[in-house]
Motif scaffolding. Structure first.
Motif, PDB file in Angstrom:
ATOM      1  N   PHE A 285       1.727  -3.363  -9.598  1.00 40.99           N
ATOM      2  CA  PHE A 285       0.683  -2.635  -9.140  1.00 40.99           C
ATOM      3  C   PHE A 285      -0.038  -3.662  -7.907  1.00 40.99           C
ATOM      4  CE2 PHE A 285      -3.826  -2.121  -9.163  1.00 40.99           C
ATOM      5  CZ  PHE A 285      -4.141  -0.635  -9.454  1.00 40.99           C
ATOM      6  N   LEU A 286      -0.045  -4.741  -8.221  1.00 47.57           N
ATOM      7  CA  LEU A 286      -0.732  -5.468  -7.509  1.00 47.57           C
ATOM      8  C   LEU A 286      -0.173  -5.829  -5.985  1.00 47.57           C
ATOM      9  CD1 LEU A 286      -1.883  -8.357  -9.851  1.00 47.57           C
ATOM     10  CD2 LEU A 286      -3.467  -6.944  -8.781  1.00 47.57           C
ATOM     11  N   ARG A 287       1.163  -5.867  -6.047  1.00 47.29           N
ATOM     12  CA  ARG A 287       1.901  -5.832  -4.749  1.00 47.29           C
ATOM     13  C   ARG A 287       1.567  -4.716  -3.824  1.00 47.29           C
ATOM     14  NH1 ARG A 287       6.675  -8.775  -8.035  1.00 47.29           N
ATOM     15  NH2 ARG A 287       6.453 -10.777  -7.373  1.00 47.29           N
ATOM     16  N   ASN A 288       1.521  -3.706  -4.536  1.00 53.78           N
ATOM     17  CA  ASN A 288       1.384  -2.183  -4.037  1.00 53.78           C
ATOM     18  C   ASN A 288      -0.232  -2.379  -3.405  1.00 53.78           C
ATOM     19  OD1 ASN A 288       2.204   0.671  -3.311  1.00 53.78           O
ATOM     20  ND2 ASN A 288       0.379   1.025  -4.639  1.00 53.78           N
ATOM     21  N   ALA A 289      -1.109  -2.723  -4.440  1.00 55.40           N
ATOM     22  CA  ALA A 289      -2.500  -2.454  -3.800  1.00 55.40           C
ATOM     23  C   ALA A 289      -2.700  -3.627  -2.702  1.00 55.40           C
ATOM     24  CB  ALA A 289      -3.476  -2.953  -5.146  1.00 55.40           C
ATOM     25  N   TRP A 290      -2.120  -4.623  -2.809  1.00 56.08           N
ATOM     26  CA  TRP A 290      -2.254  -5.697  -1.492  1.00 56.08           C
ATOM     27  C   TRP A 290      -1.247  -5.897  -0.319  1.00 56.08           C
ATOM     28  CZ3 TRP A 290      -3.751  -9.838  -5.775  1.00 56.08           C
ATOM     29  CH2 TRP A 290      -5.009  -9.764  -6.443  1.00 56.08           C
TER      30      TRP A 290
ATOM     31  N   ASN B 200      -9.805   7.516  -3.922  1.00 57.32           N
ATOM     32  CA  ASN B 200      -8.699   7.488  -3.363  1.00 57.32           C
ATOM     33  C   ASN B 200      -7.584   6.058  -3.213  1.00 57.32           C
ATOM     34  OD1 ASN B 200      -8.985  10.419  -2.858  1.00 57.32           O
ATOM     35  ND2 ASN B 200     -10.003   9.921  -1.172  1.00 57.32           N
ATOM     36  N   GLY B 201      -8.563   5.264  -3.957  1.00 50.26           N
ATOM     37  CA  GLY B 201      -7.573   3.903  -3.636  1.00 50.26           C
ATOM     38  C   GLY B 201      -7.134   3.624  -5.029  1.00 50.26           C
ATOM     39  N   ASN B 202      -6.706   2.230  -5.470  1.00 53.99           N
ATOM     40  CA  ASN B 202      -5.902   1.731  -6.424  1.00 53.99           C
ATOM     41  C   ASN B 202      -6.677   2.015  -7.772  1.00 53.99           C
ATOM     42  OD1 ASN B 202      -3.241   1.070  -4.971  1.00 53.99           O
ATOM     43  ND2 ASN B 202      -5.009  -0.100  -3.832  1.00 53.99           N
ATOM     44  N   ILE B 203      -6.200   2.441  -8.821  1.00 59.70           N
ATOM     45  CA  ILE B 203      -6.838   2.427 -10.124  1.00 59.70           C
ATOM     46  C   ILE B 203      -6.061   1.868 -11.261  1.00 59.70           C
ATOM     47  CG2 ILE B 203      -7.785   4.217 -11.881  1.00 59.70           C
ATOM     48  CD1 ILE B 203      -8.080   6.074  -9.665  1.00 59.70           C
ATOM     49  N   TRP B 204      -6.518   1.242 -11.958  1.00 55.30           N
ATOM     50  CA  TRP B 204      -5.822   0.536 -13.323  1.00 55.30           C
ATOM     51  C   TRP B 204      -6.896   0.676 -14.459  1.00 55.30           C
ATOM     52  CZ3 TRP B 204      -5.030  -5.065 -11.599  1.00 55.30           C
ATOM     53  CH2 TRP B 204      -6.253  -5.800 -11.571  1.00 55.30           C
ATOM     54  N   ALA B 205      -6.422   0.510 -15.618  1.00 50.76           N
ATOM     55  CA  ALA B 205      -7.277   0.443 -16.913  1.00 50.76           C
ATOM     56  C   ALA B 205      -7.070  -0.849 -17.571  1.00 50.76           C
ATOM     57  CB  ALA B 205      -7.254   1.667 -17.834  1.00 50.76           C
TER      58      ALA B 205
ATOM     59  N   VAL C 244      -6.641 -15.802  -7.417  1.00 50.14           N
ATOM     60  CA  VAL C 244      -5.593 -15.105  -6.782  1.00 50.14           C
ATOM     61  C   VAL C 244      -6.255 -13.682  -6.299  1.00 50.14           C
ATOM     62  CG1 VAL C 244      -3.524 -13.862  -7.323  1.00 50.14           C
ATOM     63  CG2 VAL C 244      -3.867 -15.962  -8.164  1.00 50.14           C
ATOM     64  N   ASN C 245      -6.472 -13.565  -4.931  1.00 47.35           N
ATOM     65  CA  ASN C 245      -7.167 -12.526  -4.416  1.00 47.35           C
ATOM     66  C   ASN C 245      -6.502 -11.707  -3.329  1.00 47.35           C
ATOM     67  OD1 ASN C 245      -7.439 -14.293  -2.173  1.00 47.35           O
ATOM     68  ND2 ASN C 245      -9.345 -14.930  -2.879  1.00 47.35           N
ATOM     69  N   ASP C 246      -5.099 -11.894  -3.038  1.00 46.05           N
ATOM     70  CA  ASP C 246      -4.314 -11.344  -2.192  1.00 46.05           C
ATOM     71  C   ASP C 246      -2.857 -11.752  -2.081  1.00 46.05           C
ATOM     72  OD1 ASP C 246      -3.818 -13.905  -1.005  1.00 46.05           O
ATOM     73  OD2 ASP C 246      -5.175 -13.960   0.698  1.00 46.05           O
ATOM     74  N   LEU C 247      -2.202 -10.821  -1.390  1.00 44.98           N
ATOM     75  CA  LEU C 247      -0.559 -10.891  -1.888  1.00 44.98           C
ATOM     76  C   LEU C 247      -0.016 -12.375  -1.548  1.00 44.98           C
ATOM     77  CD1 LEU C 247       1.747  -9.192  -2.558  1.00 44.98           C
ATOM     78  CD2 LEU C 247       2.052  -8.784  -0.141  1.00 44.98           C
ATOM     79  N   GLN C 248      -0.563 -13.134  -0.584  1.00 50.42           N
ATOM     80  CA  GLN C 248      -0.032 -14.396  -0.299  1.00 50.42           C
ATOM     81  C   GLN C 248      -0.171 -15.489  -1.731  1.00 50.42           C
ATOM     82  OE1 GLN C 248      -1.637 -16.379   3.011  1.00 50.42           O
ATOM     83  NE2 GLN C 248      -0.220 -18.345   2.810  1.00 50.42           N
ATOM     84  N   SER C 249      -1.609 -15.283  -2.226  1.00 55.75           N
ATOM     85  CA  SER C 249      -1.955 -16.209  -3.299  1.00 55.75           C
ATOM     86  C   SER C 249      -1.359 -15.782  -4.540  1.00 55.75           C
ATOM     87  CB  SER C 249      -3.385 -16.230  -3.317  1.00 55.75           C
ATOM     88  OG  SER C 249      -3.955 -15.013  -3.664  1.00 55.75           O
ATOM     89  N   LEU C 250      -0.954 -14.527  -4.522  1.00 56.00           N
ATOM     90  CA  LEU C 250      -0.323 -14.007  -5.708  1.00 56.00           C
ATOM     91  C   LEU C 250       0.997 -14.278  -5.812  1.00 56.00           C
ATOM     92  CD1 LEU C 250      -0.055 -11.939  -8.287  1.00 56.00           C
ATOM     93  CD2 LEU C 250       0.742 -10.239  -6.763  1.00 56.00           C
ATOM     94  N   GLU C 251       1.916 -14.286  -4.620  1.00 49.37           N
ATOM     95  CA  GLU C 251       3.180 -14.687  -4.658  1.00 49.37           C
ATOM     96  C   GLU C 251       3.310 -16.236  -5.017  1.00 49.37           C
ATOM     97  OE1 GLU C 251       5.362 -12.521  -5.245  1.00 49.37           O
ATOM     98  OE2 GLU C 251       4.815 -10.681  -4.029  1.00 49.37           O
ATOM     99  N   LYS C 252       2.415 -17.132  -4.331  1.00 53.24           N
ATOM    100  CA  LYS C 252       2.633 -18.442  -4.548  1.00 53.24           C
ATOM    101  C   LYS C 252       2.216 -18.899  -5.802  1.00 53.24           C
ATOM    102  CE  LYS C 252       0.033 -22.720  -2.900  1.00 53.24           C
ATOM    103  NZ  LYS C 252      -1.108 -23.069  -1.985  1.00 53.24           N
ATOM    104  N   HIS C 253       1.281 -18.150  -6.618  1.00 52.14           N
ATOM    105  CA  HIS C 253       1.098 -18.499  -8.014  1.00 52.14           C
ATOM    106  C   HIS C 253       2.017 -18.151  -8.772  1.00 52.14           C
ATOM    107  CE1 HIS C 253      -1.578 -19.762 -11.191  1.00 52.14           C
ATOM    108  NE2 HIS C 253      -1.278 -18.624 -11.654  1.00 52.14           N
TER     109      HIS C 253
END
Length: 356
Positions: free
Chosen positions: A350-355, A215-220, A106-115
């Motif tokens: 988070f992922l939907r916002n990042a991608w 200035n990009g997306n950050i998670w821990a 899973v590496n982009d919004l389309q593959s995320l939503e499909k999965h």
């Protein structure tokens, strides 16, 4: 409940621990009876069937390859090129699992939503591939900053610049020191490629430098609270607040030494230290209290990250037991929506916002 785990060292287990993760946990542990090369032999908690059993359909799966200088006592590789080669073997394992229909990247919004739709279609999980977002734990294996784009092209979507000790781009757990020019250059290239910064393992100096220079997306992906266990591996309340201000999500880990104070590796036991899943919930609750809501914490177990049942909650047999967590959160007064967010919703947002 559909669950996302933001940190699993699957390829390390497959290659360095020589575990066939397509087998059940029981089969993996039976194969290791009598092995003494690692302290967690026969005590594994993670396999692909167990992820399916626990409805854990999406994971952040790591590559890892540490470079160690001649004066560095930590285990690792003696050149960045060797570390890079190690991570490429790990990528090959993930690709082999894709070829066998066991996993899917899973590496982009389309593959995320499909999965996500696949895992929420109401059908049994047994035949579904486990989705993985590829992450790198410690950036030492980037021979040059230019190697980051090579990695992006095969699917890398998150990078933690540091691991344990001194690093080539940033210093990590049990080390100190500010980011140098190479570290700042790496962050800028990550920002250009829209690669998520994993703030896990950054030493305090590097943590604050990273927030100032990225200035990009950050998670821990896998962290707990310094207020409950005083160690530089943990986040102070000030650090938690800073991450919340950046929209980050913090994954709650299940490594016992991070969960309870005064753990002694190889001596302490989960039962003896009263380390159970309730302790994880204590850390989750602390993050929520500091944040003022339940929107900035999720699962990030780090299970089988060079430890097994000897160093994780005593009421967890396998990773499928993450499904015990919702009822524990419910007892603490969290709403159904809060619990859904902490089990998967916060990571998805988070992922939907990042991608996007």
């Amino acid at each position: 409940m559909f669950t996302i785990d933001a940190h699993l060292d699957l390829s390390m287990n497959a290659l360095e621990w020589n575990r066939d993760l397509r087998k059940t946990v029981t089969e993996i542990n039976q194969r290791e009876v009598g092995f003494t090369d690692k302290p967690d032999r026969g005590k594994a908690t993670v396999s692909l069937p167990e992820l399916r059993k626990g409805n854990i359909g999406l994971v952040v799966a790591t590559q890892i390859g540490r470079y160690v200088a001649p004066d560095n006592y930590l285990p690792g590789w003696h050149s960045p090129e060797q570390a890079w080669a190690q991570t490429q073997g790990q990528v090959s394992w993930y690709k082999a699992m894709e070829d066998d229909d066991e996993m899917v990247q899973v590496n982009d919004l389309q593959s995320l939503e499909k999965h996500v739709a696949l895992w929420n279609d109401g059908r049994p999980n047994e035949k579904k591939p486990v989705g993985y977002i590829l992450s790198l734990e410690g950036a030492d294996s980037f021979v040059t900053v230019g190697h980051l784009e090579r990695a992006y092209n095969y699917g890398l979507r998150a990078v933690g610049p540091a691991h344990y000790g001194p690093g080539r781009y940033a210093n990590g757990t049990d080390a100190t020191g500010h980011l140098g020019p190479k570290g700042v250059e790496l962050l800028k290239e990550m920002e250009r490629l829209n690669i998520i910064l994993d703030a896990t393992h950054l030493c305090d100096d590097a943590f604050w430098d990273a927030l100032d220079n990225f200035n990009g997306n950050i998670w821990a992906s896998h962290n707990l609270c310094r207020a409950l266990v005083s160690h530089n591996r943990q986040y102070s309340d000030e650090m938690i607040k800073a991450l919340v201000e950046r929209g980050a999500v913090i994954g709650a880990a299940l490594d016992a030494w991070m969960m309870v104070p005064n753990w002694v590796r190889g001596v302490s036991t989960p039962e003896g230290m009263n380390c159970n899943l309730e302790v994880m919930v204590n850390h989750i609750d602390h993050i929520c209290q500091v944040a003022g809501d339940a929107l900035h914490v999720g699962m990030g177990t780090d299970l089988d990250g060079a430890f097994g049942r000897e160093q994780c909650p005593y009421d967890l047999e396998t990773i499928a037991d993450l499904q015990k967590v919702p009822s524990l959160l419910k007892k603490r007064g969290y709403s159904d929506i809060d619990i859904e967010n902490m089990m998967h919703g916060n990571w998805l947002r988070f992922l939907r916002n990042a991608w996007k």
